[in-house]
Design a protein around this motif. Structure first.
Motif, PDB file in Angstrom:
ATOM      1  N   VAL A  84       0.841  -1.203   0.000  1.00  0.00           N
ATOM      2  CA  VAL A  84       0.000   0.000   0.000  1.00  0.00           C
ATOM      3  C   VAL A  84       0.875   1.253   0.000  1.00  0.00           C
ATOM      4  O   VAL A  84       0.610   2.220  -0.726  1.00  0.00           O
ATOM      5  CB  VAL A  84      -0.963  -0.014   1.207  1.00  0.00           C
ATOM      6  CG1 VAL A  84      -1.657   1.323   1.370  1.00  0.00           C
ATOM      7  CG2 VAL A  84      -1.980  -1.136   1.062  1.00  0.00           C
ATOM      8  N   GLN A  85       1.949   1.233   0.790  1.00  0.00           N
ATOM      9  CA  GLN A  85       2.851   2.384   0.836  1.00  0.00           C
ATOM     10  C   GLN A  85       3.594   2.568  -0.483  1.00  0.00           C
ATOM     11  O   GLN A  85       3.834   3.699  -0.924  1.00  0.00           O
ATOM     12  CB  GLN A  85       3.859   2.218   1.982  1.00  0.00           C
ATOM     13  CG  GLN A  85       3.213   2.276   3.348  1.00  0.00           C
ATOM     14  CD  GLN A  85       4.219   2.013   4.450  1.00  0.00           C
ATOM     15  OE1 GLN A  85       5.384   2.342   4.347  1.00  0.00           O
ATOM     16  NE2 GLN A  85       3.753   1.395   5.527  1.00  0.00           N
ATOM     17  N   VAL A  86       3.949   1.456  -1.138  1.00  0.00           N
ATOM     18  CA  VAL A  86       4.617   1.537  -2.447  1.00  0.00           C
ATOM     19  C   VAL A  86       3.674   2.173  -3.463  1.00  0.00           C
ATOM     20  O   VAL A  86       4.074   3.045  -4.242  1.00  0.00           O
ATOM     21  CB  VAL A  86       5.099   0.146  -2.911  1.00  0.00           C
ATOM     22  CG1 VAL A  86       5.573   0.178  -4.360  1.00  0.00           C
ATOM     23  CG2 VAL A  86       6.214  -0.367  -1.996  1.00  0.00           C
ATOM     24  N   VAL A  87       2.415   1.766  -3.462  1.00  0.00           N
ATOM     25  CA  VAL A  87       1.428   2.351  -4.386  1.00  0.00           C
ATOM     26  C   VAL A  87       1.281   3.852  -4.135  1.00  0.00           C
ATOM     27  O   VAL A  87       1.266   4.648  -5.079  1.00  0.00           O
ATOM     28  CB  VAL A  87       0.057   1.644  -4.258  1.00  0.00           C
ATOM     29  CG1 VAL A  87      -1.022   2.402  -5.009  1.00  0.00           C
ATOM     30  CG2 VAL A  87       0.150   0.218  -4.757  1.00  0.00           C
ATOM     31  N   GLU A  88       1.178   4.245  -2.872  1.00  0.00           N
ATOM     32  CA  GLU A  88       1.041   5.668  -2.550  1.00  0.00           C
ATOM     33  C   GLU A  88       2.266   6.456  -3.012  1.00  0.00           C
ATOM     34  O   GLU A  88       2.131   7.537  -3.593  1.00  0.00           O
ATOM     35  CB  GLU A  88       0.824   5.848  -1.047  1.00  0.00           C
ATOM     36  CG  GLU A  88      -0.526   5.379  -0.573  1.00  0.00           C
ATOM     37  CD  GLU A  88      -0.663   5.372   0.946  1.00  0.00           C
ATOM     38  OE1 GLU A  88       0.307   5.728   1.650  1.00  0.00           O
ATOM     39  OE2 GLU A  88      -1.752   4.998   1.417  1.00  0.00           O
TER      40      GLU A  88
END
Length: 149
Positions: A9-13
């Protein structure tokens, strides 16, 4: 799944934020691996590899039309890398041929953010690839891992 839920999720953000910033400035060094490094640098909990061709745990590997490894579904935030890849297939009613490389039922269409190598355009673009259209070369998809605490 726990690793994906926290880090993915953090990579996508981070990738989404850098995509927006790329409309105004260069992201990383403008290369494909430079974009991946820039994204992962924005995720403090992500395990950083000293090898630019390794970004975590390999969940999918394919050479040409042959899938060698598939241990998990591809999720948002996974990192995909191509080496000398040639894809050939159909998009809508049109045939296409594409070269890519870096120097659900099981649908293997992936939508990715990648460095844009076209001069005069924003430095990151969104593209789609169908993994079943890979005719030669190699693709690996990595699940980004969390640093050990």
């Amino acid at each position: 799944m726990v690793v994906w839920g926290k880090i993915g999720v953090q990579v996508v953000e981070a990738a989404s934020d850098l995509f927006e910033k790329s409309k105004r400035s260069l992201v990383g060094d403008g290369s494909y691996p430079g974009f991946v490094r820039a994204v992962l640098a924005q995720v403090p909990e992500a395990l950083q590899s000293s090898d630019p061709e390794e970004c975590g745990y390999v969940i999918y590997a394919q050479t040409g039309a042959t899938v060698q490894r598939r241990v998990a579904d591809i999720m948002p935030g996974d990192v995909i890398m191509f080496w000398d890849a040639k894809l050939k297939g159909h998009k809508n009613l049109h045939a296409y041929s594409q070269t890519v490389g870096m120097g659900e039922g099981w649908s293997s269409k992936v939508r990715v953010w990648q460095a844009n190598q076209h001069v005069g355009q924003q430095s990151v673009e969104i593209v789609s690839y169908r993994l079943e259209d890979l005719k030669s070369g190699q693709v690996k998809i990595f699940r980004v891992l969390e640093k050990a605490t």
